[in-house]
Design a protein around this motif. Sequence first.
Motif, PDB file in Angstrom:
ATOM      1  N   LEU A   1      63.811 -85.252  10.455  1.00 43.93           N
ATOM      2  CA  LEU A   1      63.827 -84.286   9.292  1.00 43.93           C
ATOM      3  C   LEU A   1      65.208 -83.994   9.038  1.00 43.93           C
ATOM      4  O   LEU A   1      65.640 -83.174  10.067  1.00 43.93           O
ATOM      5  N   VAL A   2      65.555 -83.802   8.001  1.00 48.53           N
ATOM      6  CA  VAL A   2      66.869 -83.194   7.387  1.00 48.53           C
ATOM      7  C   VAL A   2      66.619 -81.984   6.759  1.00 48.53           C
ATOM      8  O   VAL A   2      66.152 -82.329   5.381  1.00 48.53           O
ATOM      9  N   ALA A   3      67.106 -80.849   6.699  1.00 43.79           N
ATOM     10  CA  ALA A   3      66.840 -79.635   6.164  1.00 43.79           C
ATOM     11  C   ALA A   3      68.204 -79.474   5.282  1.00 43.79           C
ATOM     12  O   ALA A   3      69.472 -79.463   5.795  1.00 43.79           O
ATOM     13  N   THR A   4      67.885 -79.106   4.106  1.00 48.37           N
ATOM     14  CA  THR A   4      68.921 -78.819   2.946  1.00 48.37           C
ATOM     15  C   THR A   4      69.062 -77.204   2.522  1.00 48.37           C
ATOM     16  O   THR A   4      69.728 -77.021   1.676  1.00 48.37           O
ATOM     17  N   GLY A   5      67.994 -76.552   2.993  1.00 47.74           N
ATOM     18  CA  GLY A   5      67.794 -75.123   2.447  1.00 47.74           C
ATOM     19  C   GLY A   5      67.338 -75.214   0.834  1.00 47.74           C
ATOM     20  O   GLY A   5      67.392 -74.162   0.324  1.00 47.74           O
ATOM     21  N   ARG A   6      66.523 -76.187   0.632  1.00 43.22           N
ATOM     22  CA  ARG A   6      66.120 -76.115  -0.528  1.00 43.22           C
ATOM     23  C   ARG A   6      65.219 -74.867  -1.013  1.00 43.22           C
ATOM     24  O   ARG A   6      65.294 -74.292  -2.163  1.00 43.22           O
ATOM     25  N   ASP A   7      64.366 -74.409  -0.360  1.00 37.47           N
ATOM     26  CA  ASP A   7      63.497 -73.300  -0.454  1.00 37.47           C
ATOM     27  C   ASP A   7      64.190 -72.012  -0.529  1.00 37.47           C
ATOM     28  O   ASP A   7      63.984 -71.195  -1.418  1.00 37.47           O
ATOM     29  N   ALA A   8      65.200 -71.948   0.372  1.00 35.46           N
ATOM     30  CA  ALA A   8      66.085 -70.848   0.451  1.00 35.46           C
ATOM     31  C   ALA A   8      66.835 -70.645  -0.865  1.00 35.46           C
ATOM     32  O   ALA A   8      66.993 -69.448  -1.922  1.00 35.46           O
ATOM     33  N   ARG A   9      67.364 -71.566  -1.494  1.00 32.81           N
ATOM     34  CA  ARG A   9      68.186 -71.802  -2.815  1.00 32.81           C
ATOM     35  C   ARG A   9      66.930 -71.488  -4.052  1.00 32.81           C
ATOM     36  O   ARG A   9      67.471 -70.557  -5.099  1.00 32.81           O
ATOM     37  N   GLY A  10      65.687 -71.957  -3.863  1.00 35.31           N
ATOM     38  CA  GLY A  10      64.932 -71.677  -4.923  1.00 35.31           C
ATOM     39  C   GLY A  10      64.492 -70.191  -4.790  1.00 35.31           C
ATOM     40  O   GLY A  10      64.031 -69.839  -5.908  1.00 35.31           O
ATOM     41  N   ARG A  11      64.331 -69.738  -3.619  1.00 33.39           N
ATOM     42  CA  ARG A  11      63.996 -68.256  -3.783  1.00 33.39           C
ATOM     43  C   ARG A  11      64.977 -67.322  -4.156  1.00 33.39           C
ATOM     44  O   ARG A  11      64.707 -66.332  -4.735  1.00 33.39           O
ATOM     45  N   SER A  12      66.240 -67.804  -4.013  1.00 30.86           N
ATOM     46  CA  SER A  12      67.504 -67.078  -4.583  1.00 30.86           C
ATOM     47  C   SER A  12      67.763 -67.235  -5.965  1.00 30.86           C
ATOM     48  O   SER A  12      67.823 -66.386  -6.949  1.00 30.86           O
ATOM     49  N   LEU A  13      67.678 -68.536  -6.439  1.00 32.57           N
ATOM     50  CA  LEU A  13      68.154 -68.946  -8.069  1.00 32.57           C
ATOM     51  C   LEU A  13      67.211 -69.077  -8.765  1.00 32.57           C
ATOM     52  O   LEU A  13      67.100 -69.470  -9.885  1.00 32.57           O
ATOM     53  N   GLY A  14      66.014 -69.546  -8.294  1.00 28.88           N
ATOM     54  CA  GLY A  14      64.764 -70.041  -8.969  1.00 28.88           C
ATOM     55  C   GLY A  14      64.621 -71.355  -8.762  1.00 28.88           C
ATOM     56  O   GLY A  14      65.550 -72.057  -8.563  1.00 28.88           O
ATOM     57  N   ARG A  15      63.784 -71.880  -9.165  1.00 23.44           N
ATOM     58  CA  ARG A  15      63.158 -73.377  -8.951  1.00 23.44           C
ATOM     59  C   ARG A  15      63.851 -74.166 -10.034  1.00 23.44           C
ATOM     60  O   ARG A  15      63.970 -73.674 -11.282  1.00 23.44           O
ATOM     61  N   TRP A  16      63.977 -75.466  -9.763  1.00 24.60           N
ATOM     62  CA  TRP A  16      64.983 -76.236 -10.788  1.00 24.60           C
ATOM     63  C   TRP A  16      64.391 -77.694 -10.613  1.00 24.60           C
ATOM     64  O   TRP A  16      63.794 -78.171  -9.791  1.00 24.60           O
ATOM     65  N   SER A  17      64.488 -78.450 -11.677  1.00 19.64           N
ATOM     66  CA  SER A  17      64.091 -79.693 -11.697  1.00 19.64           C
ATOM     67  C   SER A  17      65.087 -80.571 -10.862  1.00 19.64           C
ATOM     68  O   SER A  17      66.114 -80.546 -10.787  1.00 19.64           O
ATOM     69  N   ALA A  18      64.323 -81.596 -10.186  1.00 18.55           N
ATOM     70  CA  ALA A  18      65.040 -82.380  -9.262  1.00 18.55           C
ATOM     71  C   ALA A  18      65.991 -83.192  -9.966  1.00 18.55           C
ATOM     72  O   ALA A  18      67.072 -83.686  -9.403  1.00 18.55           O
TER      73      ALA A  18
END
Lengths: 311, 311, 311, 311
Positions: free
Chosen positions: C194-211
């Motif tokens: 499993l490779v973590a990139t911090g996607r959820d943290a980014r979403g929480r801070s900056l809002g969700r975005w289209s892949a």
Amino acid sequence: MAEQVTAEYLEQAFESAKNWGRWGDDDQRGALNYITDKKRAAAAALVRDGAAVSCAQEFATQPAADNPHPALHMMVAAGDACTIPEVPGLETTSDFIGVAFHGMSVSHIDALCHVFVKEQMYNGYPASDVRSTGAVRNSIMAAKDGIASRGVLLDIPRLRGVEWLELGTAIEPDELEAAEEAQGVRAEEGDILLVATGRDARGRSLGRWSALTGMAGLHATCVPWLHERRIAVLGSDGISDAIPGPGAVGWPMPLHQCCLVAMGVHLLDNLKLDSLAEACIEHERWEFLLTIAPLRVEGGTGSPVNPIAIF
Amino acid sequence: MAEQVTAEYLEQAFESAKNWGRWGDDDQRGALNYITDKKRAAAAALVRDGAAVSCAQEFATQPAADNPHPALHMMVAAGDACTIPEVPGLETTSDFIGVAFHGMSVSHIDALCHVFVKEQMYNGYPASDVRSTGAVRNSIMAAKDGIASRGVLLDIPRLRGVEWLELGTAIEPDELEAAEEAQGVRAEEGDILLVATGRDARGRSLGRWSALTGMAGLHATCVPWLHERRIAVLGSDGISDAIPGPGAVGWPMPLHQCCLVAMGVHLLDNLKLDSLAEACIEHERWEFLLTIAPLRVEGGTGSPVNPIAIF
Amino acid sequence: MAEQVTAEYLEQAFESAKNWGRWGDDDQRGALNYITDKKRAAAAALVRDGAAVSCAQEFATQPAADNPHPALHMMVAAGDACTIPEVPGLETTSDFIGVAFHGMSVSHIDALCHVFVKEQMYNGYPASDVRSTGAVRNSIMAAKDGIASRGVLLDIPRLRGVEWLELGTAIEPDELEAAEEAQGVRAEEGDILLVATGRDARGRSLGRWSALTGMAGLHATCVPWLHERRIAVLGSDGISDAIPGPGAVGWPMPLHQCCLVAMGVHLLDNLKLDSLAEACIEHERWEFLLTIAPLRVEGGTGSPVNPIAIF
Amino acid sequence: MAEQVTAEYLEQAFESAKNWGRWGDDDQRGALNYITDKKRAAAAALVRDGAAVSCAQEFATQPAADNPHPALHMMVAAGDACTIPEVPGLETTSDFIGVAFHGMSVSHIDALCHVFVKEQMYNGYPASDVRSTGAVRNSIMAAKDGIASRGVLLDIPRLRGVEWLELGTAIEPDELEAAEEAQGVRAEEGDILLVATGRDARGRSLGRWSALTGMAGLHATCVPWLHERRIAVLGSDGISDAIPGPGAVGWPMPLHQCCLVAMGVHLLDNLKLDSLAEACIEHERWEFLLTIAPLRVEGGTGSPVNPIAIF
């Protein structure tokens, strides 16, 4: 621009427009009662040329700004797998459609159970009559034998000489009457009234947008007018209501609230009216036979529909 | 009882009934081309009383012998949860419908891409044109502007003086003509021909049954007859084909195979015709304006419909 | 930043990483074959404290920038309608879920039939083996008995001392190895990496975005590395691939293309890894028992899953 | 055969088995609280060989006597249409699954909101907490981090020396204990207890049947026994309840009613236990690590699951 309408105004308009009890305490058809056999026969008699025009959008399966909950269309079996064990020799394909049709871009009809005011539906039925297993009153089965009547299109962009109405535009009764006059038609008892706002033209030019952003529609002051005219069904290329609404607390969508709940007027949302508008110009008349055939869903809050106008 | 038809007979009947190329090499509408504006206007002129009758079953969400794949109807929000954060003050309910409509008890229309013969569709298009993402030719969009024409009901149980036809009964052309004569009507070019077999009456008396068990329908020898008459659309309270079929290898459902593929005649399956039959008796005529409004599903193999007859 | 990879590089990497035939010409399990009973037993032996952590997002039913095709969750019967005729005395509720799970925000596993390269799947099976009625080879049934093995988390934002990786960041093999060293763990044969990139943290801070806008993921040069390490399954809080991809024609998503097709490595997309990352820090180890239990869907291209890590 | 149990007996059993308040007034996890980290670690320590066995049926998409509401599995795009405009160069397939999983042949877990007794759920929450938009209490999110614990299989057909139990057979506590003794295992606090009745063997021999016809299951007198043993989760290849039930008015399914509502014990219905039973015999032990990973559906009444046993 009309003065802002207040909650008091809307409460009064709602009460004045109430058709509760008008067709009996058990009635669930509301203003569809205005469409008598005689009315239907008169509507059919309008047909001369025989040209047919659809008033529906394509079933919208792709996400878009105005389509946050896309409809589902999936093949069950396509050409690559067309044989079935149950019927040897048969080559057949099939598919599945699914839709929460009260979205923003599927043409649909609202049943009278779709909206409440203070937890009451048309004819005074309680909100609790719409259960998690379906509506036990005021479902779309009120229109199970279809709706066929005289359709009348009022083309407001044409009246104004524009391609579309700006978002938030609220059409007032005098403008409806101006359109009637310009077009040589008058909305009457039992009619299906369609009001064009140019939504599709705007979308083609500026891109599609979320209805929450704004929509052109009818001003709240049209409620008494619709009631007086005894309209049977109201439809629009938008959602009949202007968005944002009048700003009166408790009345975010006065047309939906007063038509469905007070008057028992079914609504047609998200129609595609540009082809119809062209056909009206071509035929030089804004009245036609209009037929609407909801699916017979027991307990349903409406149905996707493809209304067909015949000239 | 007619002699058994052979595969040779059916191959010949199929070839003779072919309308491929008749309306151009690119045509996807098939026998709908028979319905001209003039035909549609004449159909509307049939309306006198204005009475409307639905020819559709209820949307069948409960499993039953004749409904192995029930349709879905689920509420998205009912009366117990009618407020939504997006529009403060609005009380609203909504629902979802989903259906693989080519089942045995949902009234539906078959698009011309629904059946192949030897991997070809109407007008010679290949089976591979029906892809896993939808049909690129011969989809239900051929009927996107609705189908409105003269409807003609031939009521075979009435002709025979029975409530219903036994399973497997295959109606031959001379019986169709006997019904025409008895009813004083004649199926003609561009008509929507409906054939009643009494299916609903049988179901009410004996219980519902799987179509695989047997169905009354048209005999294979009706194919040339339908072609000669230039019928636009064929419908039945069954599935037009008699089940079991003629037993000729490769031709399990000759009506489906010859109507959809050779002639380009759309089919209406699983209609509810008992109310219509009663209305015909009451109005003493077996012709009426019939409107069918398929949902506008790009690539779809058909649509659930609620056909409406107006007298 | 690594040099840009070319189509030639990727074709070579694809060929070199091919496991076709490695486990037999009929194999459909691919790198799951690395997970032997012995490996599974060793993974279970890692459990000490017994703490369990989910790696799945909530089932996403609301439209959002990263969720254009929301999943369906609807009640069939709620508390207001909890009695059923079939079982008198029983009060029960039920619901329906539906999802096209290869979307951008539902945690899911990709089966080996999910991606082709030049119309071939893992082990050389043709694209035509994935029919409109389901995959006849390489479906998710390859994992029908679940996947349980050693899970290893490589936490790249932690290595870099940031909360999340910027969109488009492509993690190269030396960074994976740096994370291994920093965390005191090494990805080995049969592991679920499993490779973590911090996607959820980014979403929480900056809002969700289209892949489609961009995603952090693995650089194409990780392909040989994963192959050499004999990873069984690869997962990420993104979609493993960095978006945009390397820009080499024909290779928009080299990780998906090389893992699923060449190596036969199943992928886990859209995981939620922040709770797992916290748990790893708390337990001071980045290895754990990880179990994944796809639904047993014959012909399926994957499954929504809720992978569970146990420490 | 046990004496018939009465409504009085069941009311008393229900009251005595209540765990309401045991883990706090706000608790929604019920007997899952018995599964501590320590318990989970001990369960993982049971793993020796590493063999994995699924306890789930295949996702049942075909109608059958025991499957009146088939699950949906449809391709969104298959091999014939594998390119997508959004990502040039990518060849991909995808599908959709949909299911009202509380049917009779999909392996699933029941959340504590699935059943009420006298309009109350576990821990005293009212039925109205299960709304048409989802459960606001006692949803499947109680198990969002998965369920992993010691699994114990009691194989009653093996104990009796038969292939399956006859329909309606109600297993009593002394028989559970006889199975424990014969197998050398004892169900204890925090265990996931699985009870095999031979349902699949019966179906293979005699054909599938509607659960309404009859099912083997536990006798109502097992309720106090399960409570005393502090079982965390109960599962069966049937539905835990014997059908028909005890005939006591108001208690058609006492196991569902007492486990879900009184004890807060989640249930696993329609498991496939024959492979597990064989594995137990092969490994000569009837205890194993069992992991269950419900989908994280907010408000859900349960989830389809694929429980995995590891030896």
